[in-house]
Design an enzyme around this catalytic site. Structure first.
Site, PDB file in Angstrom:
ATOM      1  N   ARG A 262      54.755  48.952  45.116  1.00 31.69           N
ATOM      2  CA  ARG A 262      54.305  48.390  46.396  1.00 31.69           C
ATOM      3  C   ARG A 262      55.462  48.231  47.389  1.00 31.69           C
ATOM      4  O   ARG A 262      55.247  48.308  48.593  1.00 31.69           O
ATOM      5  CB  ARG A 262      53.638  47.033  46.174  1.00 31.69           C
ATOM      6  CG  ARG A 262      52.235  47.166  45.634  1.00 31.69           C
ATOM      7  CD  ARG A 262      51.553  45.835  45.607  1.00 31.69           C
ATOM      8  NE  ARG A 262      50.163  45.979  45.237  1.00 31.69           N
ATOM      9  CZ  ARG A 262      49.356  44.970  44.971  1.00 31.69           C
ATOM     10  NH1 ARG A 262      49.815  43.729  45.031  1.00 31.69           N
ATOM     11  NH2 ARG A 262      48.102  45.171  44.661  1.00 31.69           N
TER      12      ARG A 262
ATOM     13  N   LYS B 182      33.936  43.122  35.934  1.00 34.36           N
ATOM     14  CA  LYS B 182      33.085  42.414  36.911  1.00 34.36           C
ATOM     15  C   LYS B 182      32.020  43.339  37.506  1.00 34.36           C
ATOM     16  O   LYS B 182      32.326  44.288  38.212  1.00 34.36           O
ATOM     17  CB  LYS B 182      33.959  41.825  38.012  1.00 34.36           C
ATOM     18  CG  LYS B 182      34.810  40.663  37.531  1.00 34.36           C
ATOM     19  CD  LYS B 182      35.542  40.038  38.658  1.00 34.36           C
ATOM     20  CE  LYS B 182      37.028  40.055  38.536  1.00 34.36           C
ATOM     21  NZ  LYS B 182      37.858  41.172  38.666  1.00 34.36           N
TER      22      LYS B 182
ATOM     23  N   GLY C 290      44.350  48.031  41.259  1.00 28.87           N
ATOM     24  CA  GLY C 290      43.982  47.005  40.277  1.00 28.87           C
ATOM     25  C   GLY C 290      44.274  47.429  38.852  1.00 28.87           C
ATOM     26  O   GLY C 290      45.325  47.999  38.551  1.00 28.87           O
TER      27      GLY C 290
ATOM     28  N   GLY D 170      41.033  45.372  45.183  1.00 27.18           N
ATOM     29  CA  GLY D 170      39.947  44.741  45.949  1.00 27.18           C
ATOM     30  C   GLY D 170      39.729  45.419  47.286  1.00 27.18           C
ATOM     31  O   GLY D 170      38.594  45.680  47.693  1.00 27.18           O
TER      32      GLY D 170
HETATM   33  P1  AMP Z   1      37.779  44.423  36.746  1.00 27.93           P
HETATM   34  O1  AMP Z   1      38.694  43.413  37.382  1.00 27.93           O
HETATM   35  O2  AMP Z   1      36.344  44.105  36.913  1.00 27.93           O
HETATM   36  O3  AMP Z   1      38.123  45.852  37.155  1.00 27.93           O
HETATM   37  O4  AMP Z   1      38.046  44.310  35.183  1.00 27.93           O
HETATM   38  C1  AMP Z   1      39.218  44.773  34.560  1.00 27.93           C
HETATM   39  C2  AMP Z   1      39.244  44.256  33.161  1.00 27.93           C
HETATM   40  O5  AMP Z   1      38.095  44.692  32.477  1.00 27.93           O
HETATM   41  C3  AMP Z   1      40.407  44.742  32.324  1.00 27.93           C
HETATM   42  O6  AMP Z   1      41.289  43.665  32.103  1.00 27.93           O
HETATM   43  C4  AMP Z   1      39.780  45.212  31.011  1.00 27.93           C
HETATM   44  O7  AMP Z   1      40.412  44.684  29.864  1.00 27.93           O
HETATM   45  C5  AMP Z   1      38.392  44.617  31.117  1.00 27.93           C
HETATM   46  N1  AMP Z   1      37.414  45.358  30.309  1.00 27.93           N
HETATM   47  C6  AMP Z   1      37.225  46.679  30.246  1.00 27.93           C
HETATM   48  N2  AMP Z   1      36.276  46.968  29.346  1.00 27.93           N
HETATM   49  C7  AMP Z   1      35.856  45.813  28.815  1.00 27.93           C
HETATM   50  C8  AMP Z   1      34.921  45.447  27.810  1.00 27.93           C
HETATM   51  N3  AMP Z   1      34.198  46.368  27.176  1.00 27.93           N
HETATM   52  N4  AMP Z   1      34.757  44.147  27.514  1.00 27.93           N
HETATM   53  C9  AMP Z   1      35.480  43.203  28.160  1.00 27.93           C
HETATM   54  N5  AMP Z   1      36.391  43.481  29.105  1.00 27.93           N
HETATM   55  C10 AMP Z   1      36.581  44.760  29.428  1.00 27.93           C
END
Ligand code: AMP
Length: 419
Positions: free
Chosen positions: A60, A223, A376, A399
């Site tokens: 960054r 999420k 991210g 984001g």
């Molecule tokens: P996000 O911020 O929504 O993009 O989520 C990212 C996070 O999702 C990462 O830290 C991953 O470890 C988590 N993740 C990916 N696959 C899974 C899963 N099957 N169960 C729980 N967490 C997950």
């Protein structure tokens, strides 16, 4: 009962690119009259630090160097402002910008750079007054003040009073309406975006405005809510949407599969059912995993195995996509001309569960498929695998890139001068 209302349904067929594309009407750094001026530059130096406070990834910072060099060439007095972490509106010794100051001096060895003890106040004003042309002042973390996140007009005015012109290169924070990203704007006559912001916006908007087809989007991560608006926007635009990661389990649940103890977001089930149904009316194909890696316990697993989605047991936690899914996704990707990837396909932070994310990442690189990584955690995964320099483009903002992908004009761009 579906949560989705009539208004939302009609939006699916009326995608509006005008918001997102408005950035082209805004002034860029090259449109500004910068010679010899004092310029406040909002950058995003919110870099990851290890337990000793050392920077572990300075991408960054490096990515803003073209903007800084340009301003140095214009003989400007440069005032840099960036947040670091989440100090919660209070001073925090761990979140001072000292490591960034050190790194910046390494990148710009022939430039005199100073580090202010704060971002507003008499001492800072004095340092700005003494700043000479071609010198840089790095302000201290504005999030030490609660007013920064509150977008307080007095605080914004104080920050703005330090300079004549405002430039923003902080793509990763551009979806936030904070004082230093948004509130300062009305105080400046001349305000424009820098080269990093331009690069980010050009890559993302070009891919959405004139996608090279087949256009495939990979959506993962945990999420669901973050990604649903993106899916809504992509229906009818993308050719394929490949779902993985934690969010896949709420989709599988919506399709009637048992998901055991896997993560879920029950509040979005009805929306998902609606989007899955609606996609059938468009040319967009939404793919869900056919098999998944499951374990008994995420933190200390004693049993790990791959099962078809019809055999996820009550005791199972789904943690990655399985081999069959990887092969199906690779096949779709092999025929794709353009890919945008948001969110890892499994819990990639753990070696045992990184396979799906790693295999798909490796494949995209090997086959030289044009791919944008939406910042991210997907960016963190590419870093972890050492693939960061081999992929077409990694956005600096997770984001913010999601916001662009759902057609929003980012507030930090909206408030800039029109051309
Ligand atoms: P996000 O911020 O929504 O993009 O989520 C990212 C996070 O999702 C990462 O830290 C991953 O470890 C988590 N993740 C990916 N696959 C899974 C899963 N099957 N169960 C729980 N967490 C997950």
């Amino acid at each position: 009962m579906l949560i989705t209302d009539q208004k939302e349904e009609s939006n699916l067929s009326e995608r509006d690119l005008s918001g997102m594309l408005k950035f082209r009407e805004k002034m860029s750094i090259t449109d500004l009259d910068l010679k010899n001026k004092r310029v406040l530059v909002r950058v995003d130096f919110n870099v990851p630090l290890d337990e000793y406070g050392n920077i572990t990834d300075s991408r960054r910072i490096r990515m803003t160097l073209p903007t800084i060099h340009y301003l140095l060439n214009e003989n400007c007095r440069i005032i840099l402002v960036s947040h670091l972490g989440r100090p919660g509106g209070q001073k925090s010794e761990d979140l001072r910008l000292a490591p960034i100051y050190k790194r910046l001096k390494e990148y710009l060895p022939f430039v005199r750079i100073f580090h202010a003890p704060d971002c507003v106040g008499p001492e800072v004003e004095n340092m700005v007054k003494n700043l000479k042309k071609g010198e840089i002042l790095l302000l201290e973390n504005p999030r030490f003040h609660p007013q920064e996140k509150d977008n307080d007009p007095i605080f914004s005015g104080e920050l703005a009073s330090l300079a004549d012109i405002y430039v923003t290169d902080a793509f990763a924070t551009a979806h936030r309406k904070h004082s230093s990203t948004y509130g300062v704007c009305p105080y400046f006559k001349q305000k424009g975006y820098g080269f990093l912001m331009e690069k980010e916006m050009k890559f993302l908007t070009h891919c959405i405005e004139k996608p090279k087809r087949p256009f495939t989007v990979i959506l993962g991560g945990k999420k669901v809510e973050d990604k649903l608006d993106v899916i809504k926007y992509l229906i009818g635009l993308a050719d394929n949407v490949l779902i993985g990661g934690g969010m896949a389990y709420t989709f599988l649940l919506a399709k009637g599969y048992s998901i055991g103890k896997s993560v879920r977001d029950l509040t979005r089930l009805d929306n998902i059912k609606y989007y899955l149904k609606e996609a059938n009316n468009y040319s967009t194909k939404i793919y869900l995993p056919r098999d998944v890696v499951v374990c008994d316990e995420l933190d200390y697993p004693t049993e790990i195995k791959t099962v078809p989605i019809t055999e996820i047991g009550d005791e199972h936690v789904g943690v990655d996509i399985g081999e069959e899914t990887i092969e199906i996704y690779k096949k779709i990707l092999s025929q794709s001309e353009q890919v945008i990837w948001q969110g890892p396909l499994g819990v990639f932070e753990k070696k045992e569960f990184e396979n799906g994310t790693r295999e798909i990442a490796r494949y995209l690189i090997e086959k030289e498929i044009f791919t944008i990584i939406g910042g991210g955690d997907s960016a963190a995964a590419f870093e972890k695998f050492g693939f960061q320099d081999e992929v077409s483009f990694i956005s600096t903002g997770g984001g913010a890139s999601l916001e662009v992908m759902r057609g929003v004009l980012l507030p930090a761009i909206e408030c800039l001068s029109d051309k």
